[in-house]
Design a protein around this motif. Structure first.
Motif, short mmCIF file in Angstrom:
data_model
loop_
_atom_site.label_atom_id
_atom_site.label_comp_id
_atom_site.label_asym_id
_atom_site.label_seq_id
_atom_site.Cartn_x
_atom_site.Cartn_y
_atom_site.Cartn_z
N GLN A 1 -29.06 -4.92 -5.13
CA GLN A 1 -28.10 -3.93 -5.60
C GLN A 1 -28.04 -3.82 -7.12
O GLN A 1 -27.63 -2.79 -7.66
N ALA B 1 -23.85 -1.07 -0.09
CA ALA B 1 -22.59 -0.33 -0.15
C ALA B 1 -22.67 0.89 0.75
O ALA B 1 -23.73 1.52 0.88
N HIS C 1 -19.02 -2.39 2.75
CA HIS C 1 -20.43 -2.75 2.64
C HIS C 1 -20.96 -3.10 4.02
O HIS C 1 -20.22 -3.52 4.90
N ARG D 1 -19.31 -11.36 -3.88
CA ARG D 1 -20.30 -10.29 -4.08
C ARG D 1 -20.66 -10.11 -5.56
O ARG D 1 -20.71 -9.00 -6.07
#
Length: 319
Positions: free
Chosen positions: A49, A124, A250, A294
């Motif tokens: 990510q 996400a 997510h 996260r």
């Protein structure tokens, strides 16, 4: 088929690359499958990510900040330096039970290993709007703690109605002049205490029974507002803002596991005694097993743990 590898790492990002650094320095000669975008998972990039994050200012050791892609390139090079073999492929299928673990790549090749480290992260959830995609990293984000500080004294929109949305909205009020929470219903899913905190915050305003149908303005190359549709009346309106944050959840990237490992109610892998899963010799690290923090730094920490756990497990087994 050749002799099984000692370790295969599935996934990359801070968790996977850190696991690779530790595993390769321990002479485990890890084989890594970094992932690649697909129709089902367009965000599944080598590097994870952070490849979608413009600036990282909260990772220790980078006082002037660093872009997400630059940081992941440094992680990758460090893992390569110690001998990690890497392939930008997804794993489509795996067989984890038994002494020898097997994984099949998206190209159809099978690979075997004594131990597996899963670091596939979580993606996400997005609205799926073309304008949203076009303006990612140009005012559209799914991580307030990553990007919130870049929006000082701006008006922002947060989309969602659960605890995550309330947490993101509260966090963003540290920087923003105003935060509009867009929710498609007239009541929130968030816990009572999170609702109360949000309702009491003078910087937060709720836009009830609304859904975002377009992010403005793609032609300007930045976010200038959002087009809203009333879910009750169908009426269209525009809310001016300079940024939009998605907080609709997510999804852990675990489809390839086909339910072989234990998960919690949200679908994240359950780990015990460090990073061990329910299957002997299978370990998990990073966002695929962590829906609480996260963060890049916590994912890297779990990557370190998983490599050490795997190394000690292999040694105990006499491999």
């Amino acid at each position: 088929m050749s002799e099984p590898r000692k370790v295969i790492i599935v996934g990359s990002g801070p968790a996977g690359y850190t696991a690779a650094i530790y595993a390769s320095r321990a002479n485990l000669e890890p084989l890594m499958f970094e992932g690649e975008p697909s129709a089902e998972a367009p965000d599944l990039l080598p590097g994870g990510q952070l490849m979608l994050t413009t600036e990282v200012e909260n990772y220790p050791g980078f006082p002037d900040g660093i872009t997400g892609p630059d940081m992941m390139e440094k992680f990758r090079k460090q893992a390569e330096r110690f001998g990690t073999e890497m392939h930008a492929l997804n794993i489509a299928e795996c067989e984890l039970e038994g002494e020898i673990k097997r994984v099949r790549t998206s190209e159809g090749d099978w690979h075997e290993a004594r131990a597996i480290i899963i670091a596939t992260g979580a993606s996400a959830k997005w609205l799926g709007l073309p304008s949203e995609t076009a303006l990612r990293n140009k005012g559209v984000s799914a991580c307030a703690t990553c990007d919130g500080a870049f929006f000082r004294d701006r008006e922002l929109v947060v989309v969602g109605g659960g605890d995550t949305a309330m947490e993101e909205a509260q966090f963003l009020t540290r920087f923003a002049s105003k935060v509009y929470v867009v929710h498609r219903r007239d009541t929130l899913r968030a816990s009572k205490i999170m609702q109360e905190r949000a309702f009491e915050n003078p910087k937060i305003e709720f836009l009830w029974n609304k859904q975002v149908t377009e992010v403005l303005d793609v032609s300007a190359g930045k976010v200038t507002g959002v087009r809203l549709e009333d879910t009750v009346t169908g009426e269209s309106s525009v809310q001016d803002c300079q940024g939009m944050f998605l907080a609709i959840g997510h999804k852990p990237n675990t489809d390839f596991l086909k339910g072989q490992l234990e998960t919690d109610d949200l679908g994240y892998l359950v780990v015990h005694s460090g990073t061990r899963t329910r299957i002997d010799g299978v370990f998990a690290s990073g966002d695929v097993a962590d829906h609480v923090y996260r963060q890049a730094v916590t994912a890297a920490g779990m990557g370190c743990q998983s490599a050490i756990d795997a190394e000690r497990w292999l040694e105990a087994k006499g491999y």
